[in-house]
Write a protein that holds these residues in place. Structure first.
Motif, PDB file in Angstrom:
ATOM      1  N   LEU A  59       0.825  -1.208   0.000  1.00 44.82           N
ATOM      2  CA  LEU A  59       0.000   0.000   0.000  1.00 44.82           C
ATOM      3  C   LEU A  59       0.857   1.255   0.000  1.00 44.82           C
ATOM      4  CD1 LEU A  59      -2.633   1.649   0.512  1.00 44.82           C
ATOM      5  CD2 LEU A  59      -2.366   1.118   2.932  1.00 44.82           C
ATOM      6  N   ARG A  60       1.870   1.295   0.841  1.00 45.98           N
ATOM      7  CA  ARG A  60       2.728   2.478   0.913  1.00 45.98           C
ATOM      8  C   ARG A  60       3.516   2.668  -0.380  1.00 45.98           C
ATOM      9  NH1 ARG A  60       4.674   0.028   5.539  1.00 45.98           N
ATOM     10  NH2 ARG A  60       6.809   0.309   4.783  1.00 45.98           N
ATOM     11  N   ALA A  61       3.966   1.596  -0.984  1.00 44.13           N
ATOM     12  CA  ALA A  61       4.724   1.707  -2.231  1.00 44.13           C
ATOM     13  C   ALA A  61       3.852   2.240  -3.360  1.00 44.13           C
ATOM     14  CB  ALA A  61       5.302   0.342  -2.606  1.00 44.13           C
ATOM     15  N   ALA A  62       2.586   1.821  -3.395  1.00 43.96           N
ATOM     16  CA  ALA A  62       1.690   2.302  -4.448  1.00 43.96           C
ATOM     17  C   ALA A  62       1.456   3.798  -4.314  1.00 43.96           C
ATOM     18  CB  ALA A  62       0.360   1.551  -4.377  1.00 43.96           C
ATOM     19  N   VAL A  63       1.236   4.277  -3.099  1.00 44.79           N
ATOM     20  CA  VAL A  63       0.991   5.703  -2.896  1.00 44.79           C
ATOM     21  C   VAL A  63       2.257   6.507  -3.186  1.00 44.79           C
ATOM     22  CG1 VAL A  63       0.354   7.452  -1.202  1.00 44.79           C
ATOM     23  CG2 VAL A  63      -0.842   5.265  -1.238  1.00 44.79           C
ATOM     24  N   ALA A  64       3.412   5.975  -2.827  1.00 41.67           N
ATOM     25  CA  ALA A  64       4.669   6.684  -3.060  1.00 41.67           C
ATOM     26  C   ALA A  64       4.964   6.848  -4.549  1.00 41.67           C
ATOM     27  CB  ALA A  64       5.816   5.961  -2.372  1.00 41.67           C
ATOM     28  N   ALA A  65       4.418   5.964  -5.385  1.00 42.67           N
ATOM     29  CA  ALA A  65       4.661   6.059  -6.826  1.00 42.67           C
ATOM     30  C   ALA A  65       3.882   7.195  -7.471  1.00 42.67           C
ATOM     31  CB  ALA A  65       4.306   4.739  -7.506  1.00 42.67           C
ATOM     32  N   ALA A  66       2.824   7.679  -6.806  1.00 46.62           N
ATOM     33  CA  ALA A  66       2.018   8.779  -7.339  1.00 46.62           C
ATOM     34  C   ALA A  66       2.655  10.117  -7.000  1.00 46.62           C
ATOM     35  CB  ALA A  66       0.600   8.700  -6.774  1.00 46.62           C
ATOM     36  N   PRO A  67       2.224  11.210  -7.646  1.00 48.61           N
ATOM     37  CA  PRO A  67       2.743  12.537  -7.282  1.00 48.61           C
ATOM     38  C   PRO A  67       2.462  12.853  -5.826  1.00 48.61           C
ATOM     39  CG  PRO A  67       1.584  12.615  -9.381  1.00 48.61           C
ATOM     40  CD  PRO A  67       1.328  11.259  -8.813  1.00 48.61           C
ATOM     41  N   ARG A 129      -1.641   5.279 -12.813  1.00 48.42           N
ATOM     42  CA  ARG A 129      -2.268   6.131 -13.833  1.00 48.42           C
ATOM     43  C   ARG A 129      -2.149   7.612 -13.465  1.00 48.42           C
ATOM     44  NH1 ARG A 129      -8.199   3.874 -14.660  1.00 48.42           N
ATOM     45  NH2 ARG A 129      -8.224   5.583 -16.176  1.00 48.42           N
ATOM     46  N   ILE A 130      -2.287   7.917 -12.177  1.00 46.05           N
ATOM     47  CA  ILE A 130      -2.124   9.307 -11.750  1.00 46.05           C
ATOM     48  C   ILE A 130      -0.687   9.768 -11.970  1.00 46.05           C
ATOM     49  CG2 ILE A 130      -2.202  10.858  -9.762  1.00 46.05           C
ATOM     50  CD1 ILE A 130      -4.516   9.237  -8.686  1.00 46.05           C
ATOM     51  N   ALA A 131       0.274   8.868 -11.720  1.00 45.65           N
ATOM     52  CA  ALA A 131       1.676   9.219 -11.930  1.00 45.65           C
ATOM     53  C   ALA A 131       1.944   9.524 -13.400  1.00 45.65           C
ATOM     54  CB  ALA A 131       2.574   8.084 -11.445  1.00 45.65           C
ATOM     55  N   VAL A 132       1.398   8.711 -14.296  1.00 48.25           N
ATOM     56  CA  VAL A 132       1.575   8.955 -15.731  1.00 48.25           C
ATOM     57  C   VAL A 132       0.913  10.263 -16.136  1.00 48.25           C
ATOM     58  CG1 VAL A 132       1.032   8.076 -18.036  1.00 48.25           C
ATOM     59  CG2 VAL A 132       1.793   6.504 -16.243  1.00 48.25           C
ATOM     60  N   LEU A 133      -0.291  10.508 -15.617  1.00 52.67           N
ATOM     61  CA  LEU A 133      -0.997  11.751 -15.932  1.00 52.67           C
ATOM     62  C   LEU A 133      -0.233  12.961 -15.415  1.00 52.67           C
ATOM     63  CD1 LEU A 133      -3.543  13.094 -17.077  1.00 52.67           C
ATOM     64  CD2 LEU A 133      -4.610  12.797 -14.836  1.00 52.67           C
ATOM     65  N   GLY A 134       0.363  12.833 -14.229  1.00 50.56           N
ATOM     66  CA  GLY A 134       1.145  13.941 -13.683  1.00 50.56           C
ATOM     67  C   GLY A 134       2.357  14.260 -14.528  1.00 50.56           C
ATOM     68  N   GLU A 135       3.024  13.241 -15.060  1.00 49.18           N
ATOM     69  CA  GLU A 135       4.177  13.475 -15.916  1.00 49.18           C
ATOM     70  C   GLU A 135       3.774  14.160 -17.223  1.00 49.18           C
ATOM     71  OE1 GLU A 135       6.085   9.782 -16.515  1.00 49.18           O
ATOM     72  OE2 GLU A 135       6.822   9.599 -14.446  1.00 49.18           O
ATOM     73  N   ARG A 136       2.641  13.748 -17.785  1.00 46.16           N
ATOM     74  CA  ARG A 136       2.183  14.371 -19.024  1.00 46.16           C
ATOM     75  C   ARG A 136       1.728  15.801 -18.790  1.00 46.16           C
ATOM     76  NH1 ARG A 136      -2.122  10.593 -21.847  1.00 46.16           N
ATOM     77  NH2 ARG A 136      -2.026  12.357 -23.303  1.00 46.16           N
ATOM     78  N   ALA A 137       1.046  16.043 -17.660  1.00 42.36           N
ATOM     79  CA  ALA A 137       0.568  17.399 -17.378  1.00 42.36           C
ATOM     80  C   ALA A 137       1.717  18.359 -17.119  1.00 42.36           C
ATOM     81  CB  ALA A 137      -0.377  17.372 -16.169  1.00 42.36           C
ATOM     82  N   ALA A 138       2.852  17.842 -16.663  1.00 45.64           N
ATOM     83  CA  ALA A 138       3.989  18.719 -16.387  1.00 45.64           C
ATOM     84  C   ALA A 138       4.565  19.316 -17.661  1.00 45.64           C
ATOM     85  CB  ALA A 138       5.074  17.937 -15.649  1.00 45.64           C
TER      86      ALA A 138
END
Length: 208
Positions: A59-67, A129-138
């Motif tokens: 659980l912690r690793a999944a959240v850490a992967a997001a922005p 998916r949020i991490a990928v979206l954050g990279e694209r939005a940047a």
């Protein structure tokens, strides 16, 4: 001399206790399922290979992967920030249920932990998916940059139109006025005034 020794002992114990509290605080922070979210999970979940501890680390690793999301006590400023805030809420709920399942009786503990596996997997997919979206939005220009580009484009178009008009006047291709059109258009010739007719002189009365 005795007072000095006692002072050194007190200072040494204070340093040891302070270091222990600092380490405990750091470990408790590592146990948090998301930034700013407190947890009641035991600290041995950081290293033990039990089913509950393994799921908690997942659980912690999944959240850490997001922005990281917006700082604490600040409202989200972007759509990605809002998604991260919602992700942290889901992670906090899963963390609470993991702790409750781990405290359940042994005969039902494994079943309750397995019931959370699908939600943990969905959380990991959502975080990715949020991490990928954050990279694209940047890499996407924001509204301020878009407004600036629009202003620069409008100014360039206006300057180009003025240059075209000046070039046309220099080359003699300026647009004709209404008076110029009347004088040059053969179909719109101005009629000359009708010449006055000559009348014979009047004779004086009584003349033959």
């Amino acid at each position: 001399m005795v007072e000095l020794v006692l002072l050194l002992v007190v200072v040494s114990w204070a340093v040891v206790i302070g270091a222990a509290l600092w380490v405990r605080h750091r470990l408790r922070r590592r146990l948090r399922p998301a930034p700013g979210v407190r947890t009641t999970a035991p600290m041995h979940w950081l290293i033990v290979p039990s089913g509950a501890a393994t799921r908690h680390r997942r659980l912690r690793a999944a959240v850490a992967a997001a922005p990281p999301g917006p700082p604490r006590r600040r409202l989200p400023t972007t759509a990605v920030d809002e998604l991260v805030v919602d992700l942290h809420r889901v992670a906090a709920d899963l963390d609470r249920r993991l702790v409750l399942a781990a405290r359940s009786p042994r005969d039902v503990r494994s079943r309750e932990l397995r019931a959370l596996d699908d939600e943990l997997a969905e959380l990991a997919r959502t975080a990715h998916r949020i991490a990928v979206l954050g990279e694209r939005a940047a890499h996407v220009a924001g509204p301020d940059v878009a407004a600036e580009l629009d202003e620069r484009l409008t100014a360039l178009e206006s300057a180009t139109a003025e240059l075209d008009a000046a070039e046309s006047r220099i080359l003699g291709h300026a647009p004709l006025t209404q008076g110029d059109a009347d004088s040059t258009d053969p179909g719109r010739r101005v009629a000359s005034p009708e010449p006055a007719r000559h009348r014979p002189p009047e004779r004086p009365a009584g003349a033959a």
